[in-house]
Enzyme design. Structure first.
Site, PDB file in Angstrom:
ATOM      1  CE  LYS A 183      -1.680   3.018   2.094  1.00 50.44           C
ATOM      2  NZ  LYS A 183      -1.548   4.464   1.730  1.00 50.44           N
ATOM      3  N   GLY A 236       7.016   5.249   8.076  1.00 50.14           N
ATOM      4  CA  GLY A 236       6.143   6.421   8.138  1.00 50.14           C
ATOM      5  C   GLY A 236       6.309   7.108   9.478  1.00 50.14           C
ATOM      6  CB  SER A 237       4.231   9.608  11.168  1.00 52.90           C
ATOM      7  OG  SER A 237       3.004   8.916  11.257  1.00 52.90           O
ATOM      8  CB  THR A 238       6.776   8.258  15.739  1.00 55.46           C
ATOM      9  OG1 THR A 238       8.122   8.264  15.254  1.00 55.46           O
ATOM     10  CG2 THR A 238       6.756   7.594  17.105  1.00 55.46           C
ATOM     11  N   GLY A 241       2.946   4.485  13.231  1.00 56.59           N
ATOM     12  CA  GLY A 241       3.658   3.245  13.543  1.00 56.59           C
ATOM     13  C   GLY A 241       3.219   2.643  14.865  1.00 56.59           C
ATOM     14  CD  GLU A 258      13.088   4.086   7.965  1.00 50.29           C
ATOM     15  OE1 GLU A 258      13.151   5.254   8.426  1.00 50.29           O
ATOM     16  OE2 GLU A 258      13.061   3.817   6.762  1.00 50.29           O
ATOM     17  CB  CYS A 292      12.964   9.151   8.461  1.00 56.48           C
ATOM     18  SG  CYS A 292      13.189   7.869   7.270  1.00 56.48           S
ATOM     19  CD  GLU A 394      10.686  13.054  11.037  1.00 57.06           C
ATOM     20  OE1 GLU A 394       9.618  12.516  11.401  1.00 57.06           O
ATOM     21  OE2 GLU A 394      11.572  12.453  10.414  1.00 57.06           O
TER      22      GLU A 394
HETATM   23  P1  ADP Z   1       3.757  10.700   6.621  1.00 57.28           P
HETATM   24  O1  ADP Z   1       3.934  11.839   7.539  1.00 57.28           O
HETATM   25  O2  ADP Z   1       5.002  10.155   6.025  1.00 57.28           O
HETATM   26  O3  ADP Z   1       2.669  10.900   5.602  1.00 57.28           O
HETATM   27  P2  ADP Z   1       2.082   8.641   7.747  1.00 57.28           P
HETATM   28  O4  ADP Z   1       2.453   7.704   8.839  1.00 57.28           O
HETATM   29  O5  ADP Z   1       0.858   9.443   7.901  1.00 57.28           O
HETATM   30  O6  ADP Z   1       3.370   9.528   7.584  1.00 57.28           O
HETATM   31  O7  ADP Z   1       1.964   7.881   6.359  1.00 57.28           O
HETATM   32  C1  ADP Z   1       2.848   6.879   5.939  1.00 57.28           C
HETATM   33  C2  ADP Z   1       2.051   5.766   5.290  1.00 57.28           C
HETATM   34  O8  ADP Z   1       1.173   5.255   6.268  1.00 57.28           O
HETATM   35  C3  ADP Z   1       1.194   6.179   4.102  1.00 57.28           C
HETATM   36  O9  ADP Z   1       1.180   5.138   3.140  1.00 57.28           O
HETATM   37  C4  ADP Z   1      -0.180   6.323   4.719  1.00 57.28           C
HETATM   38  O10 ADP Z   1      -1.230   6.087   3.813  1.00 57.28           O
HETATM   39  C5  ADP Z   1      -0.145   5.232   5.762  1.00 57.28           C
HETATM   40  N1  ADP Z   1      -1.085   5.446   6.883  1.00 57.28           N
HETATM   41  C6  ADP Z   1      -1.461   6.609   7.442  1.00 57.28           C
HETATM   42  N2  ADP Z   1      -2.335   6.398   8.448  1.00 57.28           N
HETATM   43  C7  ADP Z   1      -2.508   5.054   8.535  1.00 57.28           C
HETATM   44  C8  ADP Z   1      -3.280   4.186   9.374  1.00 57.28           C
HETATM   45  N3  ADP Z   1      -4.058   4.661  10.340  1.00 57.28           N
HETATM   46  N4  ADP Z   1      -3.202   2.857   9.159  1.00 57.28           N
HETATM   47  C9  ADP Z   1      -2.395   2.360   8.193  1.00 57.28           C
HETATM   48  N5  ADP Z   1      -1.660   3.114   7.376  1.00 57.28           N
HETATM   49  C10 ADP Z   1      -1.704   4.450   7.533  1.00 57.28           C
END
Ligand code: ADP
Length: 491
Positions: A183, A236-238, A241, A258, A292, A394
């Site tokens: 995804k 992605g974001s903490t 995660g 990560e 990151c 960040e």
């Molecule tokens: P960024 O600040 O890099 O956009 P996110 O963590 O929001 O950080 O997004 C990174 C990835 O995680 C993207 O592919 C986003 O669609 C996905 N994402 C965001 N929210 C969720 C969630 N609640 N469950 C699963 N995936 C998510």
């Protein structure tokens, strides 16, 4: 030259079981070029039903079909062919990634695409070397271990390195014999879709690799809850995660995370300042700071502090910012509109906190009032104290903070004072100091007299709030394998 997304990604489809298919709802969304704010193409907007279909395809491909029937040599060869195919399509992929993410073409040509091809080659070569072990066993028995794949791996990737961060997961997962559902980030899904077609043409059997584009909170979240997904690999974001790790606990799927970073880059007074300036610039501004592992906190020992502030400000003011498809460009735009808004907000916060603006500070391109796109000038703040928000949170943009220090202990305390622990660096000509400080820094990777030097053989990953699990290197494939012990009674 006009750039169009290739038809394989421009027709609003998902990639499931070896073919491009529309989403169940038929819904599509625009993909925006961050350098022009124009629409590149539309991609399918998948749903939970599409994700479930992709997992079913991946599970089928894992349990029977062509993938498990391949010998290790054949599986390795598929990965090597994918590496060759990426190289054959290198220019197309580099342009597509630049178009979608706003990355300078010199970087996508020189780093993103070739390093992804190399990674398929690295793990493709490892397939036949995944050894188990014979173990001492009591009495008349024989014991040995096998290293087996997990099953269906789900991956969720962010917008900043869509191609590399996907391949960092795909290559080891497939080498280990798993099947895969990806995804990608909503904002930058194009290279993943193109890669799906390329991998399939290179001989990857149907169902082994699937891509479902769509929303994180629905499609992404389903990967974390789906009972047939045995592992979730997330970058992605903490905040996201942590949520995913908690959700994945219900089905006890393995998770690697990560996450964010706020890398400290320490310049000691004995450093080669010319080299340190170049590395510090790369650390802070590589990928327009959307990295990151960026070295967004520069810590400088007091005798060379004023000099480094001057150098960093001059370098930031001189860097070519502009069209990502111009080979001279070093800094492109932010990858999407919300990211630009975030940078604008953090710069205002830094100013209000009393940080001193030395370069940049505004959206747009200096000297080009008509420029469209999500540009922000490379920005340098000095006199930043460790307690300021700008030194702790960040930003994920082209914003460098500079903080003075006096002693080694003080530098280490400031560096480790962050909840994050992804990357760190130090610059010194003292060998003793280099190794001692490297050992004390709480980070998954430490660069000495350098920054962001990646090799496929060396892993990276987080300490603390930057997550767990490793990508690249031998550790990277361990994350996609499980051990089985076989005990044979030979009596
Ligand atoms: P960024 O600040 O890099 O956009 P996110 O963590 O929001 O950080 O997004 C990174 C990835 O995680 C993207 O592919 C986003 O669609 C996905 N994402 C965001 N929210 C969720 C969630 N609640 N469950 C699963 N995936 C998510």
């Amino acid at each position: 030259m006009t750039i169009q997304a290739p038809e394989t990604v421009a027709d609003g489809q998902l990639f499931i079981h070896g073919t491009f298919v529309p989403s169940a709802s038929g819904e599509t969304r625009e993909v925006v070029n961050p350098a022009t704010e124009g629409v590149i193409c539309r991609v399918a907007w998948g749903s939970v039903a599409d994700l479930d279909q992709a997992v079913t395809a991946a599970r089928g491909a894992f349990e029977d079909g062509d993938w498990p029937a391949l010998t290790l040599k054949q599986r390795g060869r598929v990965l090597l062919r994918i590496a060759d195919a990426i190289e054959e399509h290198a220019e197309e992929l580099a342009r597509l990634e630049s178009l979608d993410v706003g990355k300078p073409i010199s970087f996508t040509r020189g780093f993103d695409v070739p390093s992804a091809a190399d990674l398929f080659r690295y793990y493709g070569g490892m397939v036949e070397q995944l050894e188990g072990a014979a173990r001492p066993a009591g009495g008349r028995s024989l014991a040995y271990t096998r290293r087996e794949p997990l099953g269906v791996v789900g991956a969720i990737t962010p917008f900043n390195f869509p191609f590399n961060l996907a391949v960092n997961k795909i290559a080891p997962a497939l080498a280990a014999g798993n099947t895969f559902v990806l995804k990608p980030a909503e904002q930058t899904p194009l290279s993943a879709l193109r890669l799906a077609g390329i991998m399939h043409e290179a001989g990857l059997p149907a169902g082994v690799f699937n891509v479902v584009t769509g929303d994180g909170a629905t499609v992404g979240a389903r990967l974390a809850t789906h009972p047939d997904v045995r592992k979730l690999a997330f970058t992605g974001s903490t905040a996201t995660g942590k949520r995913l790790a908690a959700t994945a606990a219900d089905t006890l799927k393995r998770v690697t995370l990560e996450l964010g970073g706020k890398g400290a880059n320490i310049v000691f007074a004995d450093a080669d300042l010319d080299a340190a300036t170049q590395w510090a610039f790369q650390a802070a501004f590589f990928n327009t700071g959307q990295f990151c592992m960026s070295g967004s906190r520069l810590l400088v020992q007091r005798p060379v502090y004023d000099e480094m502030v001057k150098r960093m400000a001059a370098q930031a003011a001189a860097v070519p910012v502009g069209d990502p498809l111009d080979p001279e460009t070093v800094l492109g735009p932010l990858a999407h509109r919300a990211q630009l808004a975030r940078v604008v907000e953090y710069v205002a916060i830094a100013r209000a906190e009393g940080a001193v603006l030395r370069a940049g500070g505004s959206a747009g391109i200096e000297g080009d009032a008509d420029a469209r796109g999500y540009y922000f000038q490379p920005t340098v703040f000095s006199d930043v104290t460790p307690r300021m928000r700008i030194a702790n949170e960040e930003v994920f943009g082209p914003v460098l903070t500079i903080t003075p220090f006096d002693t080694e202990d003080e530098a280490v305390a400031i560096a480790n004072g962050s909840p994050f622990g992804l990357a760190a660096g130090l610059h010194t000509t003292d060998l003793r100091r280099a190794h001692q400080i490297a050992a004390r820094l709480e980070a998954g990777i430490v660069w000495v007299n350098s920054w962001a030097m990646f090799e496929n053989t060396t892993s990276f990953g987080g300490y603390k709030d930057s997550g767990y699990g490793r990508e690249l290197g031998p550790e990277g494939i361990d994350e996609y394998l499980q051990a089985k012990t076989v005990v044979v009674n030979t009596e």
